[in-house]
Write an enzyme that holds these catalytic residues in place. Structure first.
Site, PDB file in Angstrom:
ATOM      1  CG  MET A   1      -1.891  -1.403   1.255  1.00 23.21           C
ATOM      2  SD  MET A   1      -3.594  -1.127   2.040  1.00 23.21           S
ATOM      3  CE  MET A   1      -3.039  -0.618   3.793  1.00 23.21           C
TER       4      MET A   1
ATOM      5  N   GLY B   1      11.226  -2.337   5.788  1.00 29.25           N
ATOM      6  CA  GLY B   1      10.392  -3.553   5.796  1.00 29.25           C
ATOM      7  C   GLY B   1       9.844  -3.956   4.190  1.00 29.25           C
ATOM      8  CG  HIS B   2       6.940  -1.480   2.165  1.00 28.56           C
ATOM      9  ND1 HIS B   2       6.817  -0.328   3.258  1.00 28.56           N
ATOM     10  CD2 HIS B   2       5.889  -1.958   2.050  1.00 28.56           C
ATOM     11  CE1 HIS B   2       5.756  -0.264   3.409  1.00 28.56           C
ATOM     12  NE2 HIS B   2       4.998  -1.225   2.739  1.00 28.56           N
TER      13      HIS B   2
ATOM     14  CD  GLN C   1      -6.040  -3.818   2.937  1.00 32.65           C
ATOM     15  OE1 GLN C   1      -5.931  -4.131   1.672  1.00 32.65           O
ATOM     16  NE2 GLN C   1      -4.963  -3.844   3.880  1.00 32.65           N
TER      17      GLN C   1
ATOM     18  CG  ASP D   1       0.671  -6.989   8.017  1.00 30.14           C
ATOM     19  OD1 ASP D   1      -0.172  -6.177   8.732  1.00 30.14           O
ATOM     20  OD2 ASP D   1       1.435  -6.235   7.406  1.00 30.14           O
TER      21      ASP D   1
ATOM     22  CB  VAL E   1      12.332  -4.862   8.735  1.00 31.95           C
ATOM     23  CG1 VAL E   1      13.369  -3.881   8.669  1.00 31.95           C
ATOM     24  CG2 VAL E   1      12.509  -5.884   7.529  1.00 31.95           C
TER      25      VAL E   1
ATOM     26  CB  SER F   1       2.842   2.793   6.554  1.00 30.06           C
ATOM     27  OG  SER F   1       3.541   1.968   5.483  1.00 30.06           O
TER      28      SER F   1
HETATM   29  O1  PAF Z   1       0.045  -5.600   3.734  1.00 30.56           O
HETATM   30  C1  PAF Z   1      -0.353  -4.787   2.963  1.00 30.56           C
HETATM   31  O2  PAF Z   1       0.209  -3.813   2.613  1.00 30.56           O
HETATM   32  C2  PAF Z   1      -1.764  -5.050   2.319  1.00 30.56           C
HETATM   33  O3  PAF Z   1      -2.838  -5.493   3.374  1.00 30.56           O
HETATM   34  C3  PAF Z   1      -1.922  -5.790   1.012  1.00 30.56           C
HETATM   35  C4  PAF Z   1      -1.310  -7.240   1.073  1.00 30.56           C
HETATM   36  C5  PAF Z   1      -1.173  -4.769  -0.015  1.00 30.56           C
HETATM   37  C6  PAF Z   1      -3.133  -5.769   0.387  1.00 30.56           C
HETATM   38  O4  PAF Z   1      -3.666  -4.541   0.120  1.00 30.56           O
END
Ligand code: PAF
Length: 280
Positions: free
Chosen positions: A30, A36-37, A61, A150, A176, A186
């Site tokens: 997102m 982490g990303h 979501q 998550d 991380v 975030s």
């Molecule tokens: O973990 C996230 O950033 C979101 O839940 C995802 C997996 C990109 C789905 O929108």
């Protein structure tokens, strides 16, 4: 690095790569990248020939009272960090591209979505499973990476992939952390300096659980009570849940038998933070 905002552009690029026999890896995000990303992108680079990153703040979501509008965004910075991480293609669709008028099909992963975050965020995992299923169908990756912070999301996606026969390997990647142990998120950007200090209580509660489990404590209630006491000692905290569960199904345990996952969600001020630790 290529970018695509429409499904057709993206499909055309990926089709050519697939024709050349290349392994495609997907990192769904997102945006508003932190380390982490970046570590998901780097791991993807090791596992795949081509790295695709999607950036989409998925409205489906977020609950009506949640932070969709104020969720942090900085697409220019994200694109520049993606480039530094040697990403091959960034998919940046808008909401109309993914949820055109008349959209009405949802993916519901039943049991594993129900407890933990699913209990306090009704519809959240329906939104996650649906967007991830769509991204899998659009990108058709060979593998996809998700962070273990998550943890429930990862298990929901694994279950969906098994049940619906997606030909995608789901790869979990370790959380991380900041130097002091706070899990990167975030949403940490919402915290004031004093709340940032308080946010450490999640990691400290997990340390306490670890100590108790290693000393042989098996009563989940006792462990959860001690964790709650520690968290409540910090200002501006409100516990959403503390759960000790079987790691695959997330069925809560009364008696702690390893393997077990200890997971928690805590509001610090208005900001909801999550963390977890797996014990083998
Ligand atoms: O973990 C996230 O950033 C979101 O839940 C995802 C997996 C990109 C789905 O929108």
């Amino acid at each position: 690095m290529k970018t695509a905002s429409s499904k057709s552009e993206l499909r055309e690029i990926v089709r050519q790569w697939k024709r050349a026999g290349q392994i495609i890896g997907l990192v769904p995000t997102m945006g508003y990248f932190h380390k982490g990303h970046i570590s998901l992108m780097e791991r993807c680079r090791e596992l795949a020939d081509k790295v695709v990153v999607s950036i989409f703040v998925n409205p489906a979501q977020f609950g009506p009272e949640e932070d969709l509008d104020r969720y942090p965004r900085d697409i220019e910075r994200d694109l520049s960090l993606s480039k530094d991480a040697r990403v091959d293609l960034v998919f940046v669709p808008d909401a109309m591209e993914l949820y055109p008028p008349g959209f009405q099909t949802w993916v519901v992963v039943e049991e594993v979505s129900q407890g933990l975050c699913g209990a306090s965020r009704p519809g959240h995992f329906r939104g996650v499973a649906t967007i991830v299923a769509k991204l899998f169908n659009i990108v058709q990756p060979d593998l996809a990476l998700f962070g273990e912070k998550d943890y429930q999301q990862l298990q929901v996606i694994r279950q969906m992939v098994r049940d619906l026969d997606f030909p995608v390997e789901v790869v979990g990647h370790p959380t991380v952390r900041e130097v002091d142990g706070l899990a990167m998120s975030s949403r940490n950007s919402y915290l004031s300096p004093s709340q940032r200090q308080t946010a450490l209580c999640l990691k400290e509660a997990l340390d306490l659980a670890e100590e108790m489990i290693h000393k042989g404590e098996q009563d989940a209630e006792i462990i959860k009570k001690e964790m709650a006491g520690l968290i409540q000692g910090y200002p501006e905290t409100r516990i959403d849940y503390i759960v000790i569960a079987e790691p695959d199904t997330l069925t809560p345990m009364e008696r702690v038998d390893l393997p077990a996952i200890v997971a928690l969600a805590v509001f610090v001020g208005e900001t909801r933070l999550i963390d977890n630790r797996l014990f083998h």
